[in-house]
Design a protein around this motif. Sequence first.
Motif, mmCIF file in Angstrom:
data_model
loop_
_atom_site.group_PDB
_atom_site.id
_atom_site.type_symbol
_atom_site.label_atom_id
_atom_site.label_comp_id
_atom_site.label_asym_id
_atom_site.label_seq_id
_atom_site.Cartn_x
_atom_site.Cartn_y
_atom_site.Cartn_z
ATOM 1 N N THR A 91 0.827 -1.199 0.000
ATOM 2 C CA THR A 91 0.000 0.000 0.000
ATOM 3 C C THR A 91 0.866 1.255 0.000
ATOM 4 O O THR A 91 1.861 1.330 0.726
ATOM 5 C CB THR A 91 -0.929 0.001 1.227
ATOM 6 O OG1 THR A 91 -1.859 -1.078 1.100
ATOM 7 C CG2 THR A 91 -1.695 1.309 1.344
ATOM 8 N N GLY A 92 0.455 2.232 -0.796
ATOM 9 C CA GLY A 92 1.176 3.497 -0.839
ATOM 10 C C GLY A 92 0.811 4.294 -2.066
ATOM 11 O O GLY A 92 0.010 3.843 -2.902
ATOM 12 N N VAL A 93 1.398 5.453 -2.181
ATOM 13 C CA VAL A 93 1.275 6.258 -3.392
ATOM 14 C C VAL A 93 2.454 5.897 -4.290
ATOM 15 O O VAL A 93 3.604 5.965 -3.862
ATOM 16 C CB VAL A 93 1.280 7.767 -3.082
ATOM 17 C CG1 VAL A 93 1.186 8.564 -4.382
ATOM 18 C CG2 VAL A 93 0.127 8.118 -2.154
ATOM 19 N N TYR A 94 2.134 5.516 -5.497
ATOM 20 C CA TYR A 94 3.153 5.089 -6.448
ATOM 21 C C TYR A 94 3.429 6.214 -7.430
ATOM 22 O O TYR A 94 2.504 6.783 -8.016
ATOM 23 C CB TYR A 94 2.692 3.836 -7.185
ATOM 24 C CG TYR A 94 2.831 2.589 -6.345
ATOM 25 C CD1 TYR A 94 2.031 2.376 -5.231
ATOM 26 C CD2 TYR A 94 3.792 1.627 -6.657
ATOM 27 C CE1 TYR A 94 2.172 1.245 -4.450
ATOM 28 C CE2 TYR A 94 3.948 0.484 -5.885
ATOM 29 C CZ TYR A 94 3.138 0.301 -4.785
ATOM 30 O OH TYR A 94 3.283 -0.829 -4.005
ATOM 31 N N TYR A 95 4.719 6.488 -7.599
ATOM 32 C CA TYR A 95 5.168 7.569 -8.483
ATOM 33 C C TYR A 95 6.042 7.003 -9.590
ATOM 34 O O TYR A 95 6.884 6.135 -9.325
ATOM 35 C CB TYR A 95 5.989 8.594 -7.715
ATOM 36 C CG TYR A 95 5.265 9.292 -6.594
ATOM 37 C CD1 TYR A 95 5.258 8.767 -5.307
ATOM 38 C CD2 TYR A 95 4.604 10.501 -6.815
ATOM 39 C CE1 TYR A 95 4.608 9.409 -4.271
ATOM 40 C CE2 TYR A 95 3.952 11.160 -5.786
ATOM 41 C CZ TYR A 95 3.948 10.604 -4.510
ATOM 42 O OH TYR A 95 3.303 11.257 -3.496
ATOM 43 N N CYS A 96 5.875 7.505 -10.775
ATOM 44 C CA CYS A 96 6.862 7.185 -11.803
ATOM 45 C C CYS A 96 7.824 8.359 -11.935
ATOM 46 O O CYS A 96 7.481 9.498 -11.628
ATOM 47 C CB CYS A 96 6.220 6.840 -13.141
ATOM 48 S SG CYS A 96 5.412 8.191 -14.005
#
Length: 126
Positions: A91-96
């Motif tokens: 779980t988390g905020v995923y960034y490219c």
Amino acid sequence: QVQLVESGGGLVQAGGSLRLSCAGSGESFRYYAMAWFRQTPGKEREFVGGLNWRGSVTTYADSVKGRFTIARDSGKNTMYLQMNSLKPEDTGVYYCAADRRRSNVVMVSRSEYYFWGQGTQVTVSS
């Protein structure tokens, strides 16, 4: 200038799958090494995985190795993160992110990446 837009996040049960996409703008996108990072509240943004500009070299964090796969479609200016066997700790905020150098290796430090997307939330329920 490169703009990155993530999509595909959502809520999934443990053991499920999600595929994130990162769409990039600009002609130079195809020449950049790319990576995925994730962040949870109170923690540092951590490296998940990345690939070099050719897409021939991939590197993954130990925590996701064997479960996550990164690929890129240079013709579509898009990078993907296929996430299988998801766990609550994913779980988390995923960034490219994009490294604007034409790098043949994958950098794991966030300081090496110049362009960032706005992030997409992934929530894995137990």
